[in-house]
Design a protein around this motif. Structure first.
Motif, PDB file in Angstrom:
ATOM      1  N   TYR A  43      33.477   4.274 -46.563  1.00 22.33           N
ATOM      2  CA  TYR A  43      33.148   2.856 -46.384  1.00 22.33           C
ATOM      3  C   TYR A  43      34.345   2.110 -45.796  1.00 22.33           C
ATOM      4  N   LEU A  47      34.341   0.066 -42.378  1.00 24.23           N
ATOM      5  CA  LEU A  47      34.652  -1.358 -42.422  1.00 24.23           C
ATOM      6  C   LEU A  47      35.763  -1.695 -41.432  1.00 24.23           C
ATOM      7  N   LYS A  50      34.303  -1.633 -37.936  1.00 21.99           N
ATOM      8  CA  LYS A  50      33.462  -2.814 -37.735  1.00 21.99           C
ATOM      9  C   LYS A  50      34.316  -4.077 -37.617  1.00 21.99           C
ATOM     10  N   ALA A 108      26.567   1.718 -38.927  1.00 22.54           N
ATOM     11  CA  ALA A 108      26.555   0.254 -38.866  1.00 22.54           C
ATOM     12  C   ALA A 108      25.622  -0.326 -39.933  1.00 22.54           C
ATOM     13  N   ARG A 109      24.476   0.306 -40.129  1.00 20.98           N
ATOM     14  CA  ARG A 109      23.538  -0.173 -41.163  1.00 20.98           C
ATOM     15  C   ARG A 109      24.154  -0.019 -42.556  1.00 20.98           C
ATOM     16  N   ARG A 112      26.998  -2.531 -43.172  1.00 19.21           N
ATOM     17  CA  ARG A 112      26.439  -3.875 -43.316  1.00 19.21           C
ATOM     18  C   ARG A 112      25.841  -4.061 -44.709  1.00 19.21           C
ATOM     19  N   ARG A 113      25.071  -3.099 -45.172  1.00 15.46           N
ATOM     20  CA  ARG A 113      24.451  -3.211 -46.507  1.00 15.46           C
ATOM     21  C   ARG A 113      25.523  -3.318 -47.589  1.00 15.46           C
ATOM     22  N   ALA A 115      28.705  -4.275 -47.216  1.00 15.98           N
ATOM     23  CA  ALA A 115      29.460  -5.524 -47.048  1.00 15.98           C
ATOM     24  C   ALA A 115      28.686  -6.705 -47.624  1.00 15.98           C
ATOM     25  N   LEU A 116      27.378  -6.726 -47.440  1.00 20.15           N
ATOM     26  CA  LEU A 116      26.572  -7.808 -48.007  1.00 20.15           C
ATOM     27  C   LEU A 116      26.678  -7.840 -49.528  1.00 20.15           C
ATOM     28  N   LYS A 119      29.915  -9.751 -50.820  1.00 20.10           N
ATOM     29  CA  LYS A 119      30.158 -11.176 -50.575  1.00 20.10           C
ATOM     30  C   LYS A 119      30.486 -11.959 -51.845  1.00 20.10           C
TER      31      LYS A 119
END
Length: 146
Positions: A43, A47, A50, A108-109, A112-113, A115-116, A119
């Protein structure tokens, strides 16, 4: 780097609390990655790819610096991620020694999942850091005893 000759109990408490909160954040991150069937290090690699400004790729040397790893360790990590379909390597057309590492669509998917999910945790950690900076600046403004 300058070192103070002493540290107060309050500073120890603040440092201990910060390290605890940081460890909680890292543990949360490890569990979030595990939920995607990847390692925390995978991860972190994705990250960093990205998060490269103005590009969709990163160089091995850049990733080594960002992950604080030896370049050969990053190469091994990229190989594992490539095997798992998370990243792809492309040799630079001008300098074939330079390898660009891209996220695949699956990578990328996944990043993104994860990282969300981070938050809210990141907001809590950021608030703690801001509070620590405020208390530190307040301490430095105090008048020394006469």
């Amino acid at each position: 780097m300058s070192y103070k000759t002493s540290i107060s109990k309050t500073e120890f408490i603040t440092l201990a609390h910060f390290r605890y909160q940081l460890r909680c954040f890292l543990r949360f991150s490890e569990e979030a990655a595990k939920g995607e069937n990847i390692t925390s290090l995978q991860y972190q690699l994705m990250l960093q790819i990205k998060g490269v400004p103005k590009r969709r790729w990163a160089l091995i040397g850049e990733l080594a610096e960002r992950l604080q790893m030896a370049p050969h360790g990053v190469v091994a990590l990229v190989s594992r991620c490539e095997r798992d379909g998370l990243v792809a390597r492309v040799a630079d057309k001008v300098d074939r020694r330079q390898v660009r590492v891209f996220l695949t669509d699956a990578g990328a998917r996944a990043v993104r999942r994860i990282a969300l999910l981070h938050k809210d945790e990141l907001a809590s950690l950021s608030a703690l850091v801001r509070a620590m900076q405020f208390s530190r600046s307040a301490e430095t403004r105090r008048e020394p005893p006469a």
